[in-house]
Write an enzyme that holds these catalytic residues in place. Structure first.
Site, short mmCIF file in Angstrom:
data_model
loop_
_atom_site.label_atom_id
_atom_site.label_comp_id
_atom_site.label_asym_id
_atom_site.label_seq_id
_atom_site.Cartn_x
_atom_site.Cartn_y
_atom_site.Cartn_z
N ASP A 69 0.87 -1.16 0.00
CA ASP A 69 0.00 0.00 0.00
C ASP A 69 0.91 1.21 0.00
OD1 ASP A 69 -2.90 0.65 0.03
OD2 ASP A 69 -2.26 1.98 1.64
N PHE A 148 3.36 5.91 -13.30
CA PHE A 148 1.92 6.03 -13.08
C PHE A 148 1.68 7.01 -11.95
CE2 PHE A 148 1.19 3.62 -9.09
CZ PHE A 148 2.42 3.00 -8.94
N GLY A 149 0.42 7.20 -11.62
CA GLY A 149 0.06 8.03 -10.47
C GLY A 149 0.64 9.43 -10.56
N LYS A 172 13.99 3.64 -11.72
CA LYS A 172 12.95 3.79 -10.68
C LYS A 172 13.14 2.71 -9.61
CE LYS A 172 8.05 4.36 -9.68
NZ LYS A 172 6.65 4.41 -10.11
N HIS A 177 10.43 4.28 -3.37
CA HIS A 177 9.88 3.85 -2.08
C HIS A 177 9.54 2.36 -2.12
CE1 HIS A 177 7.00 4.99 -5.06
NE2 HIS A 177 5.94 4.63 -4.35
P1 ITT Z 1 -3.66 -1.96 -5.30
O1 ITT Z 1 -4.38 -1.45 -4.06
O2 ITT Z 1 -4.51 -2.90 -6.11
O3 ITT Z 1 -2.30 -2.49 -5.03
P2 ITT Z 1 -3.69 0.85 -6.07
O4 ITT Z 1 -3.27 1.59 -7.31
O5 ITT Z 1 -5.11 1.04 -5.59
O6 ITT Z 1 -3.39 -0.71 -6.29
P3 ITT Z 1 -2.72 1.91 -3.56
O7 ITT Z 1 -4.04 1.69 -2.89
O8 ITT Z 1 -1.47 1.48 -2.87
O9 ITT Z 1 -2.64 1.18 -4.98
O10 ITT Z 1 -2.65 3.44 -3.94
C1 ITT Z 1 -1.47 3.93 -4.39
C2 ITT Z 1 -1.68 5.30 -5.01
O11 ITT Z 1 -0.57 6.11 -4.58
C3 ITT Z 1 -1.57 5.18 -6.52
O12 ITT Z 1 -2.83 5.09 -7.14
C4 ITT Z 1 -0.82 6.46 -6.88
O13 ITT Z 1 -1.75 7.51 -6.97
C5 ITT Z 1 0.09 6.69 -5.68
N1 ITT Z 1 1.39 6.00 -5.87
C6 ITT Z 1 1.90 4.97 -5.14
N2 ITT Z 1 3.08 4.57 -5.62
C7 ITT Z 1 3.33 5.35 -6.68
C8 ITT Z 1 4.39 5.40 -7.62
O14 ITT Z 1 5.41 4.55 -7.58
N3 ITT Z 1 4.31 6.30 -8.58
C9 ITT Z 1 3.27 7.17 -8.65
N4 ITT Z 1 2.22 7.18 -7.83
C10 ITT Z 1 2.24 6.26 -6.84
#
Ligand code: ITT
Length: 195
Positions: A69, A148-149, A172, A177
């Protein structure tokens, strides 16, 4: 040997598969279990959500399971959105979340941020956890198309001059993290086999 990564996020799966590519471990994601649907993550810490995701899937498969998470923490916003990074906007899309981040930081000179990742590894012998952090700053425009994200807005301290969306997967996986948290996984796997 097979290890399950409790994620629906294909980017996370690719990152973790690359991290463990040179080991005996084959990492498979939740796409292998389409009948499962969304696993709840309703806690207010990343560690508790990682445990919840990994334990739910372990109960279902009986196979060693790891979950991550993760999220972004912005100092000028009191470290928000943190555990709510994915659900920060009603749309829950990268586009909407990045747009909100730019609006929230408008006029603010402190743009320090950090990504945080909590992992939980669950087997019949119990649950282990670890965390990793990656520091950086938030830019003023989306830059780069990889990752992503929040990656197009995140300028990591350890790779000056490029956003997280402009660096390769290999780069990366050296600084992220997620890489810092998963660096603890080999020791967890070793403990699992020795005890
Ligand atoms: P799962 O719960 O199915 O693993 P998720 O995308 O919902 O997938 P999280 O609940 O852990 O994952 O939410 C992580 C969010 O935090 C993700 O959608 C991004 O917005 C941000 N995030 C986490 N790690 C990141 C990364 O390496 N690069 C960019 N954004 C990241």
């Amino acid at each position: 040997m097979r290890i399950i990564l409790a994620t629906h996020n294909s980017h996370k799966l690719v990152e973790v598969q690359a991290m463990l590519a040179s080991t005996q471990w084959e990492v498979v994601g939740l796409d292998q279990y389409p009948e499962l649907g969304e696993i709840p993550e309703d806690h207010d810490t990343m560690e508790a959500n990682a445990i919840q995701k990994a334990e739910t899937l372990f109960k279902y498969t009986g196979l060693p399971t790891v979950a991550d998470d993760s999220g972004i923490e912005i100092r000028a916003l009191g470290w928000a959105p943190g555990v709510y990074s994915k659900r920060w906007t009603p749309e829950e899309t990268d586009e909407a979340n990045n747009a909100k981040l730019l609006v929230e930081l408008e006029g603010k000179s402190d743009r320090m941020a950090q990504y945080r990742c909590a992992i939980a590894f669950v087997t019949e012998k119990g649950t282990s956890t670890a965390e990793g952090i990656c520091t950086g700053t938030i830019g003023h425009t989306l830059t780069g198309t990889g990752g992503f994200g929040y990656d197009p807005l995140f300028w990591p301290t350890d790779v000056p001059g490029r956003t997280m969306a402009q660096i390769s997967l290999e780069e990366k996986n050296k600084i992220s993290h997620r890489a810092a948290a998963f660096a603890h996984l080999p020791a967890m796997l070793e403990r699992y086999f020795k005890e």
